[in-house]
Design a protein around this motif. Sequence first.
Motif, PDB file in Angstrom:
ATOM      1  N   LEU A  76      -8.275   4.124  22.624  1.00 40.22           N
ATOM      2  CA  LEU A  76      -7.867   5.513  22.438  1.00 40.22           C
ATOM      3  C   LEU A  76      -7.477   5.779  20.994  1.00 40.22           C
ATOM      4  O   LEU A  76      -7.742   6.860  20.453  1.00 40.22           O
ATOM      5  CB  LEU A  76      -6.707   5.847  23.383  1.00 40.22           C
ATOM      6  N   THR A  77      -6.856   4.786  20.359  1.00 44.21           N
ATOM      7  CA  THR A  77      -6.482   4.928  18.955  1.00 44.21           C
ATOM      8  C   THR A  77      -7.696   5.219  18.082  1.00 44.21           C
ATOM      9  O   THR A  77      -7.658   6.094  17.199  1.00 44.21           O
ATOM     10  CB  THR A  77      -5.780   3.649  18.461  1.00 44.21           C
ATOM     11  N   THR A  78      -8.785   4.497  18.316  1.00 48.89           N
ATOM     12  CA  THR A  78      -9.987   4.708  17.504  1.00 48.89           C
ATOM     13  C   THR A  78     -10.608   6.073  17.763  1.00 48.89           C
ATOM     14  O   THR A  78     -11.241   6.652  16.875  1.00 48.89           O
ATOM     15  CB  THR A  78     -11.028   3.600  17.769  1.00 48.89           C
ATOM     16  N   ILE A  79     -10.450   6.600  18.996  1.00 48.16           N
ATOM     17  CA  ILE A  79     -10.966   7.939  19.293  1.00 48.16           C
ATOM     18  C   ILE A  79     -10.117   9.006  18.606  1.00 48.16           C
ATOM     19  O   ILE A  79     -10.637   9.955  18.004  1.00 48.16           O
ATOM     20  CB  ILE A  79     -11.005   8.170  20.821  1.00 48.16           C
ATOM     21  N   LEU A  80      -8.783   8.832  18.666  1.00 47.74           N
ATOM     22  CA  LEU A  80      -7.877   9.819  18.076  1.00 47.74           C
ATOM     23  C   LEU A  80      -8.021   9.915  16.560  1.00 47.74           C
ATOM     24  O   LEU A  80      -7.812  10.980  15.970  1.00 47.74           O
ATOM     25  CB  LEU A  80      -6.424   9.481  18.433  1.00 47.74           C
ATOM     26  N   THR A  81      -8.398   8.797  15.925  1.00 48.69           N
ATOM     27  CA  THR A  81      -8.528   8.799  14.461  1.00 48.69           C
ATOM     28  C   THR A  81      -9.938   9.126  13.985  1.00 48.69           C
ATOM     29  O   THR A  81     -10.177   9.199  12.776  1.00 48.69           O
ATOM     30  CB  THR A  81      -8.113   7.432  13.893  1.00 48.69           C
ATOM     31  N   ASN A  82     -10.847   9.315  14.919  1.00 50.22           N
ATOM     32  CA  ASN A  82     -12.233   9.622  14.574  1.00 50.22           C
ATOM     33  C   ASN A  82     -12.384  11.127  14.359  1.00 50.22           C
ATOM     34  O   ASN A  82     -12.215  11.921  15.283  1.00 50.22           O
ATOM     35  CB  ASN A  82     -13.159   9.146  15.703  1.00 50.22           C
ATOM     36  N   LYS A  83     -12.697  11.528  13.130  1.00 46.74           N
ATOM     37  CA  LYS A  83     -12.799  12.950  12.793  1.00 46.74           C
ATOM     38  C   LYS A  83     -13.895  13.656  13.588  1.00 46.74           C
ATOM     39  O   LYS A  83     -13.860  14.881  13.758  1.00 46.74           O
ATOM     40  CB  LYS A  83     -13.055  13.125  11.295  1.00 46.74           C
ATOM     41  N   ASP A  84     -14.884  12.885  14.085  1.00 45.35           N
ATOM     42  CA  ASP A  84     -15.927  13.492  14.913  1.00 45.35           C
ATOM     43  C   ASP A  84     -15.368  14.004  16.236  1.00 45.35           C
ATOM     44  O   ASP A  84     -16.049  14.757  16.945  1.00 45.35           O
ATOM     45  CB  ASP A  84     -17.034  12.467  15.192  1.00 45.35           C
ATOM     46  N   CYS A  85     -14.163  13.560  16.583  1.00 42.99           N
ATOM     47  CA  CYS A  85     -13.546  13.944  17.853  1.00 42.99           C
ATOM     48  C   CYS A  85     -12.488  15.030  17.681  1.00 42.99           C
ATOM     49  O   CYS A  85     -11.694  15.290  18.596  1.00 42.99           O
ATOM     50  CB  CYS A  85     -12.929  12.714  18.529  1.00 42.99           C
ATOM     51  N   PHE A  86     -12.457  15.669  16.499  1.00 45.46           N
ATOM     52  CA  PHE A  86     -11.499  16.745  16.241  1.00 45.46           C
ATOM     53  C   PHE A  86     -12.104  18.099  16.631  1.00 45.46           C
ATOM     54  O   PHE A  86     -13.302  18.218  16.884  1.00 45.46           O
ATOM     55  CB  PHE A  86     -11.098  16.758  14.759  1.00 45.46           C
ATOM     56  N   ASP A  87     -11.235  19.097  16.687  1.00 46.00           N
ATOM     57  CA  ASP A  87     -11.615  20.488  16.942  1.00 46.00           C
ATOM     58  C   ASP A  87     -12.226  20.687  18.326  1.00 46.00           C
ATOM     59  O   ASP A  87     -13.067  21.569  18.536  1.00 46.00           O
ATOM     60  CB  ASP A  87     -12.601  20.994  15.869  1.00 46.00           C
ATOM     61  N   ILE A  88     -11.814  19.888  19.281  1.00 45.91           N
ATOM     62  CA  ILE A  88     -12.228  20.046  20.673  1.00 45.91           C
ATOM     63  C   ILE A  88     -11.132  19.440  21.541  1.00 45.91           C
ATOM     64  O   ILE A  88     -10.580  18.376  21.227  1.00 45.91           O
ATOM     65  CB  ILE A  88     -13.596  19.377  20.932  1.00 45.91           C
ATOM     66  N   LEU A  89     -10.773  20.125  22.601  1.00 42.41           N
ATOM     67  CA  LEU A  89      -9.760  19.636  23.537  1.00 42.41           C
ATOM     68  C   LEU A  89     -10.387  18.539  24.386  1.00 42.41           C
ATOM     69  O   LEU A  89     -11.432  18.751  25.011  1.00 42.41           O
ATOM     70  CB  LEU A  89      -9.262  20.779  24.416  1.00 42.41           C
ATOM     71  N   ASN A  91      -7.148  17.165  18.137  1.00 44.18           N
ATOM     72  CA  ASN A  91      -6.997  16.905  16.696  1.00 44.18           C
ATOM     73  C   ASN A  91      -6.089  15.711  16.392  1.00 44.18           C
ATOM     74  O   ASN A  91      -5.152  15.796  15.590  1.00 44.18           O
ATOM     75  CB  ASN A  91      -6.481  18.160  15.977  1.00 44.18           C
ATOM     76  N   GLY A  92      -6.364  14.622  17.065  1.00 43.14           N
ATOM     77  CA  GLY A  92      -5.663  13.390  16.740  1.00 43.14           C
ATOM     78  C   GLY A  92      -4.280  13.259  17.333  1.00 43.14           C
ATOM     79  O   GLY A  92      -3.569  12.296  17.021  1.00 43.14           O
ATOM     80  N   LYS A  93      -3.862  14.169  18.179  1.00 50.99           N
ATOM     81  CA  LYS A  93      -2.554  14.075  18.810  1.00 50.99           C
ATOM     82  C   LYS A  93      -2.686  14.152  20.333  1.00 50.99           C
ATOM     83  O   LYS A  93      -3.565  14.850  20.846  1.00 50.99           O
ATOM     84  CB  LYS A  93      -1.624  15.189  18.312  1.00 50.99           C
ATOM     85  N   ILE A  94      -1.792  13.432  21.022  1.00 48.94           N
ATOM     86  CA  ILE A  94      -1.773  13.474  22.478  1.00 48.94           C
ATOM     87  C   ILE A  94      -0.912  14.655  22.911  1.00 48.94           C
ATOM     88  O   ILE A  94       0.218  14.825  22.444  1.00 48.94           O
ATOM     89  CB  ILE A  94      -1.224  12.159  23.051  1.00 48.94           C
ATOM     90  N   ILE A  95      -1.442  15.475  23.803  1.00 50.86           N
ATOM     91  CA  ILE A  95      -0.746  16.669  24.265  1.00 50.86           C
ATOM     92  C   ILE A  95       0.048  16.386  25.531  1.00 50.86           C
ATOM     93  O   ILE A  95       1.193  16.823  25.688  1.00 50.86           O
ATOM     94  CB  ILE A  95      -1.761  17.806  24.529  1.00 50.86           C
ATOM     95  N   PHE A  96      -0.576  15.599  26.431  1.00 49.93           N
ATOM     96  CA  PHE A  96      -0.014  15.484  27.776  1.00 49.93           C
ATOM     97  C   PHE A  96      -0.714  14.343  28.502  1.00 49.93           C
ATOM     98  O   PHE A  96      -1.880  14.051  28.244  1.00 49.93           O
ATOM     99  CB  PHE A  96      -0.217  16.823  28.516  1.00 49.93           C
ATOM    100  N   ILE A  97       0.011  13.657  29.398  1.00 45.75           N
ATOM    101  CA  ILE A  97      -0.578  12.608  30.243  1.00 45.75           C
ATOM    102  C   ILE A  97      -0.351  12.998  31.691  1.00 45.75           C
ATOM    103  O   ILE A  97       0.788  13.220  32.121  1.00 45.75           O
ATOM    104  CB  ILE A  97       0.043  11.231  29.955  1.00 45.75           C
ATOM    105  N   ARG A  98      -1.440  13.063  32.429  1.00 43.99           N
ATOM    106  CA  ARG A  98      -1.350  13.462  33.835  1.00 43.99           C
ATOM    107  C   ARG A  98      -1.786  12.307  34.747  1.00 43.99           C
ATOM    108  O   ARG A  98      -2.951  11.934  34.791  1.00 43.99           O
ATOM    109  CB  ARG A  98      -2.237  14.688  34.072  1.00 43.99           C
ATOM    110  N   PRO A  99      -0.850  11.681  35.501  1.00 46.42           N
ATOM    111  CA  PRO A  99      -1.203  10.596  36.423  1.00 46.42           C
ATOM    112  C   PRO A  99      -1.830  11.125  37.705  1.00 46.42           C
ATOM    113  O   PRO A  99      -1.530  12.239  38.152  1.00 46.42           O
ATOM    114  CB  PRO A  99       0.143   9.927  36.710  1.00 46.42           C
ATOM    115  N   LYS A 100      -2.690  10.325  38.313  1.00 48.40           N
ATOM    116  CA  LYS A 100      -3.342  10.697  39.570  1.00 48.40           C
ATOM    117  C   LYS A 100      -2.324  10.711  40.705  1.00 48.40           C
ATOM    118  O   LYS A 100      -1.513   9.792  40.838  1.00 48.40           O
ATOM    119  CB  LYS A 100      -4.477   9.714  39.873  1.00 48.40           C
ATOM    120  N   MET A 101      -2.393  11.733  41.562  1.00 55.35           N
ATOM    121  CA  MET A 101      -1.386  11.914  42.597  1.00 55.35           C
ATOM    122  C   MET A 101      -1.832  11.404  43.963  1.00 55.35           C
ATOM    123  O   MET A 101      -1.009  10.961  44.772  1.00 55.35           O
ATOM    124  CB  MET A 101      -1.011  13.398  42.693  1.00 55.35           C
ATOM    125  N   TRP A 102      -3.107  11.477  44.234  1.00 61.63           N
ATOM    126  CA  TRP A 102      -3.624  10.988  45.524  1.00 61.63           C
ATOM    127  C   TRP A 102      -4.721   9.976  45.231  1.00 61.63           C
ATOM    128  O   TRP A 102      -5.736  10.310  44.623  1.00 61.63           O
ATOM    129  CB  TRP A 102      -4.159  12.144  46.377  1.00 61.63           C
TER     130      TRP A 102
END
Length: 714
Positions: free
Chosen positions: A70-83, A105-116
Amino acid sequence: MVHYITLATCNLNQWALDFEGNRDRIVESIKIAKSKGARLRVGPELEITGYGCLDHFLENDIFLHSWEMLTTILTNKDCFDILLDIGMPIMHKNVRYNCRVLAYNGKIIFIRPKMWLANDGNYREMRFFTPWSRPYYVENFVLPRMIQKITGQLRVDFGDAVISTLDTCVGIETCEELFTPNSPHIAMALDGVEIITNSSGSHHELRKLNTRMNLIKEATTKCGGIYLYSNQRGCDGDRLYYDGCALIVVNGEVVAQGSQFSLDDVEVVTATIDTEDVRSYRSLMSHGLQAVNQKENYKRIHVPIELSPSSETFDPSVSPSKPFPIHYHTPEEEIALGPACWLWDYVRRCRAAGFFLPLSGGIDSCATAVIVHSMCRLVADAAKNGNEQVIKDAKVVAGLLPESDYKPIDPAEFASRIFHTTFMGTENSSAETRSRAKELAAKIGAYHVDLNMDSLVGSVVNLFEVATGKRPIFKIFGGSQVENLALQNIQARLRMVLAYLFAQLLPWVRGRKSGGLLVLGSANVDECLRGYLTKYDCSSADINPIGGISKTDLKKFIAYGSTSFDMPILDDFLNATPTAELEPITKDYVQSDEIDMGMTYEELSVFGRLRKVNKCGPYSMFLKLYHEWSPKLTPEEIAVKVKRFYFFYAINRHKQTVLTPSYHAEQYSPDDNRFDLRPFLIDPRFSWASKKIDEFIAKTQTKTLDESDVLKVD
């Protein structure tokens, strides 16, 4: 203000524990989504690790490596400007969760765990994960130090919440949650969530897709909204084939659908949606009344971004995607495509030199051979379309150097390099089966060996006679049933030994210096259920593409292949009497599978579904069949068939523990690995259930007699 939003979902061919490969496919899907103008990208369940890691999810390493990817994805500029909506396992307060990570844009907004969690059939998620059983509850999650260093964040919200952007609201659902009676998307829709994502690891079964698709359509038909469904595709290292079909649905209508079977590792589907359509659809009074009467509301995690374009950046040539009907394959097409894709993933990822198949001239091994042919056709089509990954993998499987300019554009030519068949004949084999096998191999392009193994069988029988002073003979010549069965099993088990010998050495015979062949099995699901196979015979193989498919469906598939693949030779297989050819053929006797089994293949399919799908024991199965098969069969005849099935099922249950790993395609598969968990030492008489059946029959006979007496009096 324009309310058009372009959204992307995808099918990814992820492989369990292939962290870097999985990461690269995720990044590629993000790049494609952005190139199509998407502002939100959704990926499959547990896409960083691959869904089918099983007990590897109990290892702490898997959580560490997931964060590293996930770190490599967050720092990859190709993965910016899209949720981004990305799936991975996360440990929170020493508890393991199956999670979705929302990032921008390189930051984690929220983590949602599976409920069922999915926890039946092929799935054991509660063995690895804990469900988040606290609806609407959110708490702080302390991010790992490696994430803190690159994002500058210490904590993020963790739990059951939704994402609020400047122009819409996004909620998250994961796989099994769609299938629950009170799915989260209902409460989300009533709380104003307009876009709902669902990330899945859903496997293929014959005729199953319409169930999943109907649920997805229903999710927004009743509640309104935009539903993005993403699924894994391919064999990630086990018996399941995840069958893709990424979907975007708006207010119950499909506006984008991905393919179900394909050799593409990455497939992204997009659609442009007008969110005003959702708001109009939900304008019903009943929707508003239920919305304001919800007892709890979701925490909204606000993100200061817009998913729709501003009036300055709006492209007037962009228009909302149009609805269209869902595409479904026929069961015959599913058999041709699903197991073929599964075989391709298996052979390319284990770096084998191809396949070896004992080709008997019967319909089961014929079906397996035709599935390999279908695989070669898919490879050829992908190569013609410029799929570089398929071309690269084909070179490896065929033993060619990477720099070779070879392209596998001819199915028969490619089969000649990677597919090997052998007819292992004995004096009990007919000329017809031998010639059918040879002709089919030639049509497909397989490297075929025709041999006789009588001397090998005779040597084993002679060895036994020297050691014991006794020589077994077939029943037709006066021998006992024990001798007859032993002589059949000698042939069957020697074929298994020869299969592995040839699989190991045929590439060497043909000049390859390394690499062996994967041995393919050809026992269908009905034979496995009945135990009509020899333990450790040539049904014992590396993998079995038809082990979860019924004889009835295989016959339909062969009929389909005869015309669709232009193989009229398949008609000869279809019209031949199924036989193991392990006993001598005389003018008065030819061994027949159905006579040997004491039941037809159609009956076996019925027994299998009642036992597994309808969860019937002998007594309840008899009662159901009494009403379905009467008056065609008498109660006594039905009872005999039910008791016979359960007797042979029970005495052969031990064989299910060593079944060749098979492609899962049927709900009544007896696979003992984890799908059908039952003991393998069972009282085959089912004495109490048999007594109950006999009592029922006695009552029906008494009633018949009483009615007869009444008629006589009248």
